[in-house]
Design a protein around this motif. Structure first.
Motif, PDB file in Angstrom:
ATOM      1  N   PRO A  10      81.099  30.581  38.923  1.00 27.20           N
ATOM      2  CA  PRO A  10      80.437  30.770  37.636  1.00 27.20           C
ATOM      3  C   PRO A  10      79.259  29.831  37.394  1.00 27.20           C
ATOM      4  O   PRO A  10      78.341  30.159  36.655  1.00 27.20           O
ATOM      5  CB  PRO A  10      81.543  30.533  36.619  1.00 27.20           C
ATOM      6  CG  PRO A  10      82.627  29.819  37.326  1.00 27.20           C
ATOM      7  CD  PRO A  10      82.486  30.182  38.779  1.00 27.20           C
ATOM      8  N   ILE A  11      79.256  28.657  38.042  1.00 27.70           N
ATOM      9  CA  ILE A  11      78.176  27.691  37.833  1.00 27.70           C
ATOM     10  C   ILE A  11      77.441  27.471  39.150  1.00 27.70           C
ATOM     11  O   ILE A  11      78.062  27.207  40.175  1.00 27.70           O
ATOM     12  CB  ILE A  11      78.726  26.339  37.336  1.00 27.70           C
ATOM     13  CG1 ILE A  11      79.517  26.525  36.047  1.00 27.70           C
ATOM     14  CG2 ILE A  11      77.592  25.331  37.145  1.00 27.70           C
ATOM     15  CD1 ILE A  11      80.288  25.280  35.624  1.00 27.70           C
ATOM     16  N   VAL A  12      76.111  27.589  39.099  1.00 28.90           N
ATOM     17  CA  VAL A  12      75.270  27.281  40.249  1.00 28.90           C
ATOM     18  C   VAL A  12      74.259  26.238  39.794  1.00 28.90           C
ATOM     19  O   VAL A  12      73.561  26.435  38.803  1.00 28.90           O
ATOM     20  CB  VAL A  12      74.540  28.524  40.799  1.00 28.90           C
ATOM     21  CG1 VAL A  12      73.625  28.142  41.963  1.00 28.90           C
ATOM     22  CG2 VAL A  12      75.533  29.590  41.221  1.00 28.90           C
ATOM     23  N   LEU A  31      73.155  33.693  34.722  1.00 27.18           N
ATOM     24  CA  LEU A  31      72.051  33.560  33.765  1.00 27.18           C
ATOM     25  C   LEU A  31      71.582  32.115  33.688  1.00 27.18           C
ATOM     26  O   LEU A  31      72.393  31.190  33.780  1.00 27.18           O
ATOM     27  CB  LEU A  31      72.496  34.017  32.378  1.00 27.18           C
ATOM     28  CG  LEU A  31      72.967  35.464  32.274  1.00 27.18           C
ATOM     29  CD1 LEU A  31      73.545  35.727  30.896  1.00 27.18           C
ATOM     30  CD2 LEU A  31      71.818  36.410  32.571  1.00 27.18           C
ATOM     31  N   PRO A  32      70.275  31.902  33.478  1.00 27.56           N
ATOM     32  CA  PRO A  32      69.791  30.529  33.314  1.00 27.56           C
ATOM     33  C   PRO A  32      70.449  29.880  32.097  1.00 27.56           C
ATOM     34  O   PRO A  32      70.505  30.472  31.025  1.00 27.56           O
ATOM     35  CB  PRO A  32      68.290  30.690  33.079  1.00 27.56           C
ATOM     36  CG  PRO A  32      67.961  32.075  33.513  1.00 27.56           C
ATOM     37  CD  PRO A  32      69.214  32.887  33.385  1.00 27.56           C
ATOM     38  N   ALA A  33      70.969  28.664  32.288  1.00 20.60           N
ATOM     39  CA  ALA A  33      71.652  27.966  31.193  1.00 20.60           C
ATOM     40  C   ALA A  33      70.866  26.759  30.708  1.00 20.60           C
ATOM     41  O   ALA A  33      71.037  26.331  29.576  1.00 20.60           O
ATOM     42  CB  ALA A  33      73.043  27.526  31.643  1.00 20.60           C
ATOM     43  N   GLY A  34      70.027  26.201  31.565  1.00 15.95           N
ATOM     44  CA  GLY A  34      69.243  25.044  31.157  1.00 15.95           C
ATOM     45  C   GLY A  34      68.945  24.129  32.317  1.00 15.95           C
ATOM     46  O   GLY A  34      69.188  24.452  33.475  1.00 15.95           O
ATOM     47  N   LEU A  35      68.420  22.952  31.970  1.00 15.41           N
ATOM     48  CA  LEU A  35      68.060  21.949  32.957  1.00 15.41           C
ATOM     49  C   LEU A  35      69.014  20.775  32.856  1.00 15.41           C
ATOM     50  O   LEU A  35      69.416  20.394  31.758  1.00 15.41           O
ATOM     51  CB  LEU A  35      66.628  21.466  32.724  1.00 15.41           C
ATOM     52  CG  LEU A  35      65.546  22.553  32.684  1.00 15.41           C
ATOM     53  CD1 LEU A  35      64.196  21.931  32.395  1.00 15.41           C
ATOM     54  CD2 LEU A  35      65.531  23.338  33.975  1.00 15.41           C
ATOM     55  N   ALA A  36      69.348  20.215  34.019  1.00 15.73           N
ATOM     56  CA  ALA A  36      70.247  19.062  34.050  1.00 15.73           C
ATOM     57  C   ALA A  36      69.557  17.908  34.757  1.00 15.73           C
ATOM     58  O   ALA A  36      68.911  18.100  35.786  1.00 15.73           O
ATOM     59  CB  ALA A  36      71.540  19.414  34.772  1.00 15.73           C
ATOM     60  N   VAL A  43      78.054  19.463  32.784  1.00 16.76           N
ATOM     61  CA  VAL A  43      79.294  19.656  32.016  1.00 16.76           C
ATOM     62  C   VAL A  43      78.973  20.145  30.608  1.00 16.76           C
ATOM     63  O   VAL A  43      79.622  21.059  30.091  1.00 16.76           O
ATOM     64  CB  VAL A  43      80.119  18.350  31.975  1.00 16.76           C
ATOM     65  CG1 VAL A  43      81.303  18.485  31.039  1.00 16.76           C
ATOM     66  CG2 VAL A  43      80.582  17.985  33.373  1.00 16.76           C
ATOM     67  N   ARG A  44      77.958  19.569  29.971  1.00 14.36           N
ATOM     68  CA  ARG A  44      77.572  19.988  28.614  1.00 14.36           C
ATOM     69  C   ARG A  44      77.150  21.454  28.590  1.00 14.36           C
ATOM     70  O   ARG A  44      77.583  22.228  27.730  1.00 14.36           O
ATOM     71  CB  ARG A  44      76.430  19.103  28.088  1.00 14.36           C
ATOM     72  CG  ARG A  44      75.913  19.517  26.706  1.00 14.36           C
ATOM     73  CD  ARG A  44      74.709  18.699  26.260  1.00 14.36           C
ATOM     74  NE  ARG A  44      73.632  18.631  27.236  1.00 14.36           N
ATOM     75  CZ  ARG A  44      72.730  19.594  27.445  1.00 14.36           C
ATOM     76  NH1 ARG A  44      72.793  20.723  26.748  1.00 14.36           N
ATOM     77  NH2 ARG A  44      71.782  19.449  28.346  1.00 14.36           N
ATOM     78  N   LEU A  45      76.316  21.864  29.552  1.00 15.31           N
ATOM     79  CA  LEU A  45      75.870  23.255  29.608  1.00 15.31           C
ATOM     80  C   LEU A  45      77.041  24.205  29.836  1.00 15.31           C
ATOM     81  O   LEU A  45      77.113  25.283  29.230  1.00 15.31           O
ATOM     82  CB  LEU A  45      74.814  23.424  30.702  1.00 15.31           C
ATOM     83  CG  LEU A  45      73.465  22.769  30.420  1.00 15.31           C
ATOM     84  CD1 LEU A  45      72.615  22.720  31.688  1.00 15.31           C
ATOM     85  CD2 LEU A  45      72.732  23.499  29.310  1.00 15.31           C
ATOM     86  N   ALA A  46      77.978  23.810  30.698  1.00 15.39           N
ATOM     87  CA  ALA A  46      79.160  24.640  30.942  1.00 15.39           C
ATOM     88  C   ALA A  46      79.993  24.764  29.668  1.00 15.39           C
ATOM     89  O   ALA A  46      80.450  25.855  29.315  1.00 15.39           O
ATOM     90  CB  ALA A  46      79.993  24.047  32.068  1.00 15.39           C
ATOM     91  N   TYR A  47      80.188  23.656  28.983  1.00 11.35           N
ATOM     92  CA  TYR A  47      80.954  23.661  27.735  1.00 11.35           C
ATOM     93  C   TYR A  47      80.287  24.568  26.695  1.00 11.35           C
ATOM     94  O   TYR A  47      80.953  25.365  26.037  1.00 11.35           O
ATOM     95  CB  TYR A  47      81.080  22.230  27.208  1.00 11.35           C
ATOM     96  CG  TYR A  47      81.854  22.130  25.917  1.00 11.35           C
ATOM     97  CD1 TYR A  47      83.243  22.188  25.918  1.00 11.35           C
ATOM     98  CD2 TYR A  47      81.204  21.983  24.703  1.00 11.35           C
ATOM     99  CE1 TYR A  47      83.964  22.109  24.740  1.00 11.35           C
ATOM    100  CE2 TYR A  47      81.904  21.905  23.516  1.00 11.35           C
ATOM    101  CZ  TYR A  47      83.291  21.962  23.535  1.00 11.35           C
ATOM    102  OH  TYR A  47      83.990  21.890  22.362  1.00 11.35           O
ATOM    103  N   GLU A  48      78.969  24.463  26.563  1.00 11.92           N
ATOM    104  CA  GLU A  48      78.231  25.308  25.607  1.00 11.92           C
ATOM    105  C   GLU A  48      78.345  26.788  25.962  1.00 11.92           C
ATOM    106  O   GLU A  48      78.266  27.645  25.077  1.00 11.92           O
ATOM    107  CB  GLU A  48      76.764  24.888  25.562  1.00 11.92           C
ATOM    108  CG  GLU A  48      76.544  23.544  24.891  1.00 11.92           C
ATOM    109  CD  GLU A  48      75.113  23.040  24.993  1.00 11.92           C
ATOM    110  OE1 GLU A  48      74.268  23.702  25.654  1.00 11.92           O
ATOM    111  OE2 GLU A  48      74.830  21.974  24.416  1.00 11.92           O
ATOM    112  N   ALA A  49      78.551  27.090  27.250  1.00  8.75           N
ATOM    113  CA  ALA A  49      78.696  28.481  27.689  1.00  8.75           C
ATOM    114  C   ALA A  49      80.140  28.961  27.624  1.00  8.75           C
ATOM    115  O   ALA A  49      80.450  30.085  28.001  1.00  8.75           O
ATOM    116  CB  ALA A  49      78.163  28.627  29.112  1.00  8.75           C
TER     117      ALA A  49
END
Length: 73
Positions: A10-12, A31-36, A43-49
């Motif tokens: 699920p996360i790339v 889908l694009p989730a953001g920049l890390a 972890v924050r982007l995954a949590y928000e998703a």
């Protein structure tokens, strides 16, 4: 026999984009989730998703492209 690709985690997290503030692009569920800029951002982007908890060492959960969770420059 079929030539099906293995399921995508699920996360790339893509390779580092160099610059004054290097970053890695994060994709969640295709889908694009953001920049890390570090693992905390992943972890924050995954949590928000809606993905929680996230095991950053599990290849069934996260695919690291162009390095691992310690590659940020």
């Amino acid at each position: 026999m079929t030539d099906e690709a293995p399921p995508q985690p699920p996360i790339v997290v893509w390779g580092v984009t160099p610059g004054d503030r290097p970053f890695r692009t994060v994709q969640i569920r295709g889908l694009p989730a953001g920049l890390a800029r570090d693992v905390t951002d992943v972890v924050r982007l995954a949590y928000e998703a809606g993905l929680s908890p996230v095991d950053l060492d599990d290849p069934a959960v996260v695919r690291w492209v162009g390095g691992d969770k310690y590659t940020w420059a």
